[in-house]
Design an enzyme around this catalytic site. Sequence first.
Site, PDB file in Angstrom:
ATOM      1  N   GLU A   6       0.810  -0.804  -0.090  1.00  0.00           N
ATOM      2  CA  GLU A   6      -0.145  -0.108  -0.091  1.00  0.00           C
ATOM      3  C   GLU A   6       0.670   1.215  -0.253  1.00  0.00           C
ATOM      4  O   GLU A   6       1.359   1.414   1.445  1.00  0.00           O
ATOM      5  CB  GLU A   6      -1.178  -0.215   0.766  1.00  0.00           C
ATOM      6  CG  GLU A   6      -1.675  -1.064   1.082  1.00  0.00           C
ATOM      7  CD  GLU A   6      -2.430  -1.630   0.539  1.00  0.00           C
ATOM      8  OE1 GLU A   6      -2.862  -0.598  -0.242  1.00  0.00           O
ATOM      9  OE2 GLU A   6      -3.361  -2.160   0.278  1.00  0.00           O
TER      10      GLU A   6
ATOM     11  N   CYS B  97      -3.471   8.054   3.367  1.00  0.00           N
ATOM     12  CA  CYS B  97      -3.361   7.817   2.075  1.00  0.00           C
ATOM     13  C   CYS B  97      -4.824   7.968   1.216  1.00  0.00           C
ATOM     14  O   CYS B  97      -4.137   8.200  -0.062  1.00  0.00           O
ATOM     15  CB  CYS B  97      -2.637   5.931   2.449  1.00  0.00           C
ATOM     16  SG  CYS B  97      -3.853   4.965   3.592  1.00  0.00           S
TER      17      CYS B  97
HETATM   18  P1  NAP Z   1       7.386   4.901   4.685  1.00  0.00           P
HETATM   19  O1  NAP Z   1       9.632   5.818   5.129  1.00  0.00           O
HETATM   20  O2  NAP Z   1       8.151   4.132   3.627  1.00  0.00           O
HETATM   21  O3  NAP Z   1       7.747   3.476   6.166  1.00  0.00           O
HETATM   22  C1  NAP Z   1       7.122   2.966   6.239  1.00  0.00           C
HETATM   23  C2  NAP Z   1       7.132   1.830   7.124  1.00  0.00           C
HETATM   24  O4  NAP Z   1       8.796   1.451   6.102  1.00  0.00           O
HETATM   25  C3  NAP Z   1       7.928   2.192   8.201  1.00  0.00           C
HETATM   26  O5  NAP Z   1       7.481   1.712   9.807  1.00  0.00           O
HETATM   27  C4  NAP Z   1       9.604   2.457   8.134  1.00  0.00           C
HETATM   28  O6  NAP Z   1      10.501   2.281   9.449  1.00  0.00           O
HETATM   29  C5  NAP Z   1       9.811   0.696   7.311  1.00  0.00           C
HETATM   30  N1  NAP Z   1      10.276   0.865   6.674  1.00  0.00           N
HETATM   31  C6  NAP Z   1      11.532   2.386   5.841  1.00  0.00           C
HETATM   32  N2  NAP Z   1      12.986   0.733   5.121  1.00  0.00           N
HETATM   33  C7  NAP Z   1      12.775  -0.788   5.459  1.00  0.00           C
HETATM   34  C8  NAP Z   1      13.836  -1.088   5.370  1.00  0.00           C
HETATM   35  N3  NAP Z   1      14.562  -1.283   4.338  1.00  0.00           N
HETATM   36  N4  NAP Z   1      13.082  -2.639   5.470  1.00  0.00           N
HETATM   37  C9  NAP Z   1      11.816  -2.172   6.492  1.00  0.00           C
HETATM   38  N5  NAP Z   1      10.889  -1.477   6.120  1.00  0.00           N
HETATM   39  C10 NAP Z   1      11.431  -0.366   6.324  1.00  0.00           C
HETATM   40  O7  NAP Z   1       6.152   5.691   4.926  1.00  0.00           O
HETATM   41  P2  NAP Z   1       6.289   6.489   6.085  1.00  0.00           P
HETATM   42  O8  NAP Z   1       7.431   7.912   5.971  1.00  0.00           O
HETATM   43  O9  NAP Z   1       6.202   5.685   6.557  1.00  0.00           O
HETATM   44  O10 NAP Z   1       4.668   7.304   5.279  1.00  0.00           O
HETATM   45  C11 NAP Z   1       4.493   7.891   4.146  1.00  0.00           C
HETATM   46  C12 NAP Z   1       4.475   7.088   2.646  1.00  0.00           C
HETATM   47  O11 NAP Z   1       3.351   6.078   3.312  1.00  0.00           O
HETATM   48  C13 NAP Z   1       3.481   8.231   2.309  1.00  0.00           C
HETATM   49  O12 NAP Z   1       4.865   8.197   0.771  1.00  0.00           O
HETATM   50  C14 NAP Z   1       1.843   7.364   1.761  1.00  0.00           C
HETATM   51  O13 NAP Z   1       2.243   7.482   0.829  1.00  0.00           O
HETATM   52  C15 NAP Z   1       1.814   6.558   2.709  1.00  0.00           C
HETATM   53  N6  NAP Z   1       1.021   5.086   3.052  1.00  0.00           N
HETATM   54  C16 NAP Z   1      -0.125   4.719   2.313  1.00  0.00           C
HETATM   55  C17 NAP Z   1      -0.730   4.366   2.719  1.00  0.00           C
HETATM   56  C18 NAP Z   1      -2.544   3.184   1.893  1.00  0.00           C
HETATM   57  O14 NAP Z   1      -2.688   3.057   2.498  1.00  0.00           O
HETATM   58  N7  NAP Z   1      -1.813   3.181   0.847  1.00  0.00           N
HETATM   59  C19 NAP Z   1      -1.258   4.647   3.897  1.00  0.00           C
HETATM   60  C20 NAP Z   1      -0.678   5.216   4.861  1.00  0.00           C
HETATM   61  C21 NAP Z   1       1.020   5.733   4.214  1.00  0.00           C
HETATM   62  P3  NAP Z   1      10.836   2.811  10.080  1.00  0.00           P
HETATM   63  O15 NAP Z   1       9.897   4.525  10.796  1.00  0.00           O
HETATM   64  O16 NAP Z   1      11.339   2.608  11.436  1.00  0.00           O
HETATM   65  O17 NAP Z   1      11.967   3.911   8.917  1.00  0.00           O
END
Ligand code: NAP
Length: 518
Positions: free
Chosen positions: A254, A293
Amino acid sequence: MQLLASYLSGAWSAGSGSAQLLVNPATEAPLAEVRAGGHDLAAAFAYARTTGAGELAHLGFAARGAVLASLARAIHGAREELLALAIANGGNTRGDAKFDIDGGALALSHYAELGAKLGTAPLLADGAAIQVGRTARMSGQHVWAPCPGVAVHINAFNFPSWGLCEKLACALLAGMPVIAKPATATALVAHRLVELFAELLPAGALQLLVGPAGALLDSLAPGDVVAFTGGSATARALRSHPAVVAHGVRLNVEADSLNAAVLAPDVELSSEAGGLFLADVVRDMTQKTGQKCTAIRRVLVPADQLPEIADALRDRLSRVTVGDPAQDGVTMGPLATAAQRDDVRAAIAVLAAATDAVHGGTGDVTPTGVPAGKGFFVAPVVRSTRSPMTCAPLHDREIFGPAITLGAYDGSPATAAAFVARGQGCLVSSVYSDDRAWVTRFVAGAAPWAGRLYLGSSKMAAQSPGPGTALPSLLHGGPGRAGGGEELGGERGLHLYMQRTALEGDASVLKSLLGDPA
Ligand code: NAP
């Protein structure tokens, strides 16, 4: 300072190594810290595979549903405490916090009720039996069986409660043990939830890793499932993770989504459908400070109505009070992290170079009730363009904050559908119209580009939750840029955690496998 421990192999584990600070995004006051090193993640997977999977298999659907109901009750029992944590650590207003916390309880309750209906058979039927032989004796039946491994849940920062609960509800009801990893910056709510849930769940059913993922995915094996919510760059890294590739691990993504809202030409702004359109746009900009999102980012309106709509938005948004959500009268809080604020500001600057200002300039604001220079604030921003189809920044970059762009169009359903498609795949898009023929043509063109289409009209306006609310009974996920994933959708939500198998044999044997003694 509170140290957030992880819950692994049945025990709380403080971790080791350098500390990462969790702060209040309105004041930047430190709240807690996590230490991500020193966890035996391979042992956590082994514990889930043996103890967790065994305990859940023993329970069956109905009993697992009853466990989910107890988790929902635990949320209700600790609701005020959880709301306070969401306000402090998430920058949520009380309303935002309720959306997340109550949304988590609602997802658990929905799947608790589904579990009660699914009964005690170990398999779920997928459609009806099919005669595959010369007589009805020789039959085929598709069934769903729980995947044999571990469900790894990686969540975004914006919904620490709902994100944890909606994934957990589906995996546990399907029969898979879970290792959950919330986003670090807002992990306080998820951590408290797991403290509450650990008392109520069978051993090994839920484990929690707080802090960066580290080597979490290295222990994946065939039969495991990863459900990820977050940015598309992270999604790309997960798709190519060696363990995911080597073992063919199912990965649900997602990710980013440039959701559109379209006003059809039959709708006057003063009508019920017009009022719904305005209310939905303003809610999606300001609720959770636009960090949903599912929030509307791109708005298409008939060219002759653009000035009136711009005025209406200016009027409503000028009444938004940005500041510390713990203060009375504040209606929109900060973004969750300094990195998000910087990212949103940079994206608004790119958008501003290609569009006209309508409201909020580029988001500068002096927040209410905040020490000078503190907090990760951006004010609501509305931009506009008369060339929405060729305005690249409008479609190419998700601004995960309180910013939208109005685009003017000719009112044709084909143009409106092409505008939705220009987002390259989204979670949800909305249309506002009472003209059924227009809506029919729009839906035919737009449906392949959206996981959900919200059809706003005068008749449903009074009872609509708005497009930004993901309901447990309807699919959440979207094609293309949105990641191609599917979550929720009632019983469909379990399928991510189950294997579909075609059984072929004696019709009465197939029936008995599904709990029918005939
Ligand atoms: P993110 O930086 O991609 O982080 C999401 C999750 O992934 C966090 O728990 C992060 O951990 C973890 N993560 C980061 N690098 C990783 C790796 N190499 N291996 C495993 N896990 C890893 O995104 P965000 O900044 O939290 O969220 C914002 C984005 O999410 C937005 O772009 C939004 O569009 C998207 N979003 C989508 C939805 C949907 O349902 N489609 C819902 C909400 C948000 P850490 O926090 O420890 O870095």
